[in-house]
Enzyme design. Structure first.
Site, PDB file in Angstrom:
ATOM      1  N   ARG A 150      35.885  -8.023 -73.533  1.00 22.13           N
ATOM      2  CA  ARG A 150      36.016  -9.403 -73.561  1.00 22.13           C
ATOM      3  C   ARG A 150      36.210 -10.204 -72.169  1.00 22.13           C
ATOM      4  O   ARG A 150      35.714 -11.318 -71.968  1.00 22.13           O
ATOM      5  CB  ARG A 150      36.880  -9.970 -74.637  1.00 22.13           C
ATOM      6  N   GLU A 235      41.367 -12.390 -80.312  1.00 20.12           N
ATOM      7  CA  GLU A 235      41.910 -11.207 -79.615  1.00 20.12           C
ATOM      8  C   GLU A 235      43.112 -11.372 -78.657  1.00 20.12           C
ATOM      9  O   GLU A 235      43.640 -10.152 -78.346  1.00 20.12           O
ATOM     10  CB  GLU A 235      40.696 -10.238 -78.831  1.00 20.12           C
ATOM     11  N   HIS A 251      26.911 -30.248 -93.743  1.00 24.19           N
ATOM     12  CA  HIS A 251      26.039 -30.195 -94.995  1.00 24.19           C
ATOM     13  C   HIS A 251      26.795 -29.278 -95.814  1.00 24.19           C
ATOM     14  O   HIS A 251      26.124 -29.008 -96.897  1.00 24.19           O
ATOM     15  CB  HIS A 251      24.711 -29.642 -94.666  1.00 24.19           C
ATOM     16  N   LYS A 345      38.703   1.201 -85.343  1.00 26.88           N
ATOM     17  CA  LYS A 345      37.567   1.987 -84.765  1.00 26.88           C
ATOM     18  C   LYS A 345      37.721   3.627 -84.866  1.00 26.88           C
ATOM     19  O   LYS A 345      36.834   4.296 -85.290  1.00 26.88           O
ATOM     20  CB  LYS A 345      37.330   1.898 -83.259  1.00 26.88           C
TER      21      LYS A 345
HETATM   22  O1  LIG Z   1      31.696  -3.723 -75.541  1.00 28.39           O
HETATM   23  P1  LIG Z   1      31.835  -2.403 -76.474  1.00 28.39           P
HETATM   24  O2  LIG Z   1      32.549  -1.447 -75.753  1.00 28.39           O
HETATM   25  O3  LIG Z   1      30.892  -2.119 -76.927  1.00 28.39           O
HETATM   26  O4  LIG Z   1      32.634  -3.219 -77.261  1.00 28.39           O
HETATM   27  C1  LIG Z   1      32.803  -3.986 -78.389  1.00 28.39           C
HETATM   28  C2  LIG Z   1      33.761  -4.776 -78.907  1.00 28.39           C
HETATM   29  O5  LIG Z   1      34.732  -3.642 -79.350  1.00 28.39           O
HETATM   30  C3  LIG Z   1      35.898  -4.132 -79.385  1.00 28.39           C
HETATM   31  O6  LIG Z   1      36.560  -3.236 -78.369  1.00 28.39           O
HETATM   32  C4  LIG Z   1      36.914  -4.067 -80.372  1.00 28.39           C
HETATM   33  O7  LIG Z   1      36.289  -3.294 -81.423  1.00 28.39           O
HETATM   34  C5  LIG Z   1      36.113  -5.559 -78.597  1.00 28.39           C
HETATM   35  O8  LIG Z   1      37.065  -5.956 -77.833  1.00 28.39           O
HETATM   36  C6  LIG Z   1      34.456  -5.383 -77.900  1.00 28.39           C
HETATM   37  O9  LIG Z   1      34.265  -6.568 -77.573  1.00 28.39           O
END
Ligand SMILES: O=P(O)(O)OC[C@H]1O[C@](O)(CO)[C@@H](O)[C@@H]1O
Length: 351
Positions: A150, A235, A251, A345
């Site tokens: 991010r 985040e 709306h 994840k």
């Molecule tokens: O840019 P990447 O590594 O594909 O990750 C996508 C997103 O997944 C995350 O790591 C969280 O699942 C986010 O912080 C990030 O933006």
């Protein structure tokens, strides 16, 4: 927490998130220049562009798509899922954008794009996506950035902008990039950690949002900025937030301002305004805010700075990043680690 206690910030902010936010103007500039040096796909004639990415790697694409809406004649679709839409085929340019290069939804979409014969560009810092692109002879736009995805929004935006320029899909926007970077540096003088609460609007807003349910509303080319605010509040501060887009919210969302009343009384609605958005939408922002206030809901307005659209986008985004950082500090939360997302994840990877 005293939002002027910089020493306490340093103890909480274990991985220098504030350094990343401070560096965003330079990052945007660097990414835009770097993108002009990367290789292009052979085929240059497309009917559509699909950008596949999640979270921090998708928001740059949203911002580019809305910034270019009056500058490009092709549809740009931001795809945050596995299966590509049926229309994505040989005339589609698919950009697989993943900071880590390991996000499963993006890798899935990459795979489908290969099967469909789409032209592809891979944007990442490494990981599986870099390996696949190398093996498949797909143009690889690999950049060096060692922090959370991010915080690379300057890369995900600037590289895409340069890609569209290099492909001849838009004319040069160099001047607008320069202006945006300049405007960002200007607003930073009031937003940094050394600027006390009394002179720092981002710190003051974080103080107002502390303990509240946050909704961010925006329209037009600033709509993705509301989404970015929401994601950063989630985040960085590990706090609940949502976004709403105008005119759509007028709306339906407006009708929902009655219940549950106890929760709504604890809500803070933030509106992002800029002189460049459609004049009817500007009016809507004012009126919608008034309606929220009439219902007894707390509101505030963020006015984007600078002259052009790009400056509006980036100054309001930057304000949100600082604000989310100070909200994290107010909650005493380290803004970089996201353990629950990492755990999720791993869980997904194991099933
Ligand atoms: O840019 P990447 O590594 O594909 O990750 C996508 C997103 O997944 C995350 O790591 C969280 O699942 C986010 O912080 C990030 O933006």
């Amino acid at each position: 927490m005293n939002l002027d206690d910089v020493t306490a910030f340093q103890q909480i902010d274990s991985q220098d998130m504030i350094g990343q936010i401070n560096g965003l103007p330079d990052q945007l500039n660097r990414a835009y220049e770097l993108g002009k040096t990367f290789p292009l796909p052979e085929k240059r004639k497309f009917h559509s562009v699909l950008i596949s990415g999640m979270g921090g790697s998708a928001i740059g694409a949203d911002l580019v798509a809305s910034y270019l809406q009056d500058k490009i004649s092709l549809p740009i679709i931001v795809h945050r899922d596995y299966e590509l839409p049926l229309w994505a085929g040989e005339d589609t340019l698919v950009v697989a954008s993943s900071h880590s290069g390991n996000t499963e939804e993006t890798l899935w979409a990459y795979d489908q794009a290969r099967q469909r014969g789409c032209a592809i560009v891979a944007i990442c810092t490494g990981g599986k996506l870099a390996g696949l692109a190398r093996k498949d002879g797909v143009p690889l736009w690999q950049f060096d950035h060692r922090h959370a995805p991010r915080t690379a929004v300057g890369f995900s935006f600037g590289l895409l902008l340069a890609l569209f320029e290099q492909l001849g899909l838009i004319s040069s926007v160099e001047q607008e990039v320069d202006e945006a970077v300049h405007a960002m540096r200007n607003v930073q003088t009031n937003l940094g950690i050394d600027v006390p609460v009394t002179h720092n609007p981002a710190k003051r807003m974080a103080g107002q949002l502390f303990g509240r349910w946050v909704v961010v509303l925006a329209a037009d080319y600033l709509a993705p900025v509301a989404r970015r605010w929401k994601g950063q509040i989630n985040e960085l501060a590990k706090a609940w937030a949502q976004f709403e887009f105008l005119p759509e919210a007028d709306h339906n969302t407006l009708a929902g301002l009655e219940n549950p009343s106890a929760m709504l009384m604890n809500m803070m609605a933030l509106f992002i305004q800029a002189p460049g958005i459609n004049s009817r939408n500007q009016k809507r922002i004012e009126l919608t805010r008034e309606m929220f206030m009439t219902q007894g809901i707390n509101t505030d307005m963020i006015v984007a700075r600078g002259e052009g659209k790009l400056a509006h986008i980036w100054t309001s985004l930057l304000f949100g990043d600082y604000m989310a950082y100070y909200l994290a500090m107010a909650y005493g939360i380290d803004p970089t680690p996201i353990p629950i997302l990492d755990a999720f994840k791993s869980e997904m990877a194991s099933v």
